[in-house]
Design an enzyme around this catalytic site. Sequence first.
Site, PDB file in Angstrom:
ATOM      1  NE  ARG A   1      -4.096   1.923   0.718  1.00  0.00           N
ATOM      2  CZ  ARG A   1      -5.008   2.318  -0.157  1.00  0.00           C
ATOM      3  NH1 ARG A   1      -4.903   1.960  -1.435  1.00  0.00           N
ATOM      4  NH2 ARG A   1      -6.048   3.055   0.218  1.00  0.00           N
TER       5      ARG A   1
ATOM      6  CB  THR B   1      -8.906  -0.759  -8.055  1.00  0.00           C
ATOM      7  OG1 THR B   1      -8.972   0.393  -7.249  1.00  0.00           O
ATOM      8  CG2 THR B   1      -8.096  -1.827  -7.354  1.00  0.00           C
TER       9      THR B   1
ATOM     10  CB  THR C   1      -5.597   0.849  -6.739  1.00  0.00           C
ATOM     11  OG1 THR C   1      -6.421   1.955  -7.107  1.00  0.00           O
ATOM     12  CG2 THR C   1      -4.956   1.112  -5.391  1.00  0.00           C
TER      13      THR C   1
ATOM     14  CG  ASN D   1      -7.785   6.550  -4.973  1.00  0.00           C
ATOM     15  OD1 ASN D   1      -8.560   5.648  -4.668  1.00  0.00           O
ATOM     16  ND2 ASN D   1      -7.903   7.768  -4.501  1.00  0.00           N
TER      17      ASN D   1
ATOM     18  CD  GLN E   1      -4.611   4.618  -3.125  1.00  0.00           C
ATOM     19  OE1 GLN E   1      -4.120   4.197  -4.158  1.00  0.00           O
ATOM     20  NE2 GLN E   1      -5.907   4.593  -2.914  1.00  0.00           N
TER      21      GLN E   1
ATOM     22  CB  SER F   1     -12.657  -0.835  -0.466  1.00  0.00           C
ATOM     23  OG  SER F   1     -13.225   0.200   0.294  1.00  0.00           O
TER      24      SER F   1
END
Length: 559
Positions: free
Chosen positions: A100, A375, A393, A395, A414, A447
């Site tokens: 992430r 994504t 992703t 975003n 992000q 998510s």
Amino acid sequence: MKKIVLALSVCCIALVAHAEFPETDYAQVSPDGKVAVASVNPEATRIAMEVVKRGGNAVDAAISVAFALGVVDGHNSGIGGGCFILVRLADGRILALDGREMAPAAATRDMYIVNGKADPELSRTGALAVGIPGSVAALDKLQKLGGKLTFRDVILPAADLAEKGFPISPALAERIAATADNLAKFPASAAIYLDKNNQPLPAFSILQQKDLAATYRAIAKQGPRYFYHGDFAKKTGRWMAANGGVITDKDFASYQMKMRKPIVSEFAGYTLYGFPPPSSGGVHVAQILNILEQFDLDTLAPAERYHLIAEAMKFAFADRAHWLGDSDFTKVPLSLADKRYAQTIAKKISLEKTTADIAHGNPDVDIQHLMNKHTTHIAAADMEGNWVAITSTVNTSFGSKVVIPGTGVVLNNQMDDFSAQVGAANAFGLVGSDANAVAAKKRPLSSMSPTLVFKNNEPVMTLGAAGGPTIISQVVQTLLYSLNDSMPVEKAMAQARIHQQWNPNVLFVEAAMPVEIQQALQKKGHDLKIWPSMGASQAIQLRDGKLVPVAEPRVILQN
């Protein structure tokens, strides 16, 4: 059960006839039947099959898809963004790799507050919207853990594609046109996706990305060091300093891919592995299914089922808004995924009407961007026992719209996934609390829901989805229909979808749902919003000893 399955089948989208033949250009099995791949783009899947021919396994194939999607699907994902990876390796290890994006060291709680109010443009477009990308680090780690080939072997095919070019699909052309005004603000972005008059490149024109090809080749030669310590980091730091950003080359050097402990739950006799915080997916997929399991699902009419699913989603998303964030910075009660907590929620749900005034629970005590396909998800598996789920992703479409000159890499936005201000919605309409507030080196809530499914300790499915917060609802519904109702995954994926995220208190329903079911839901108190098509899932299922890859039928229709 057969009666209920037949009733649900009327809700399938028009492409369900295609489900008898799930293998497409998007989802393929190697000629020997030993490796399967499903992605959102046929060119990326083709590259994966080429990598398999050269001796690669499912891990190699999945990584090659990730790099290829950065070329042909760069509005959704790429090395300028982040990813979550769930993998079951051939030796039996089940691992969660957190790639992430991370907030820069200079990020502050109120960096998007102007005159006392959150300015959404600052967190969505331009230099301040960017988090430190993590995909390169996570994909490199995955390669080292389970690949047969080298990192170079799985990157170079995508580099060749970027240099040679490819015809722009109608879907990509639509995204370019929709974001052209913001892309035009950044010369390096405009040079790729717009013509000399700053007009969007049309469908079927050839898109060549020579700078991106050069970046890929540099990573292939030097490894992640080029990205996090070399020229890429330095170019990015210089551009940020000149354009009002706060990211430095030191932020890149300090980025760390993290190993997380998967969320493990049980449903319908299967064991599910989901991704933990900073993903909300693993927790809330488990939570929603746990709630549903408190009811006799096989006796419910279709409208009752959809009503129950929507109510479970509302309770889960209310908890998401309050409790979820980066677990390195805030205490996330993993008992949200506990069946005892689900029992307390189930008692609040009526099958006759919607539940009013839902607020977050206390699990420690109680024991228009929305539907767009942002994504991407990659599913890969092989008969050696490697099962891979990667959700990646940047975003929103083309992320921050920033491409650093000379790199060809679209950078994410992000930072918009943080709660810029308590109660202020992000681009997907999601709100959050201080648990997801901006902080230096923190990772924003996501998510993304890569998921692995096991039966009798053996993997039988890998799946995930794209589509903002609908990722959670897509994965839940595919699992419900395939595991509880024993539908083939291609049929499960073709069912008309719904989505309810608590705020706004609206039930999104695909247009394919029969009118009589829509009317029954309205009578129960749901405020319906009809949506043409919702999300994009990818999956692979082990069926009758064979790998069956399935790509999202809605995407195939759109392209």
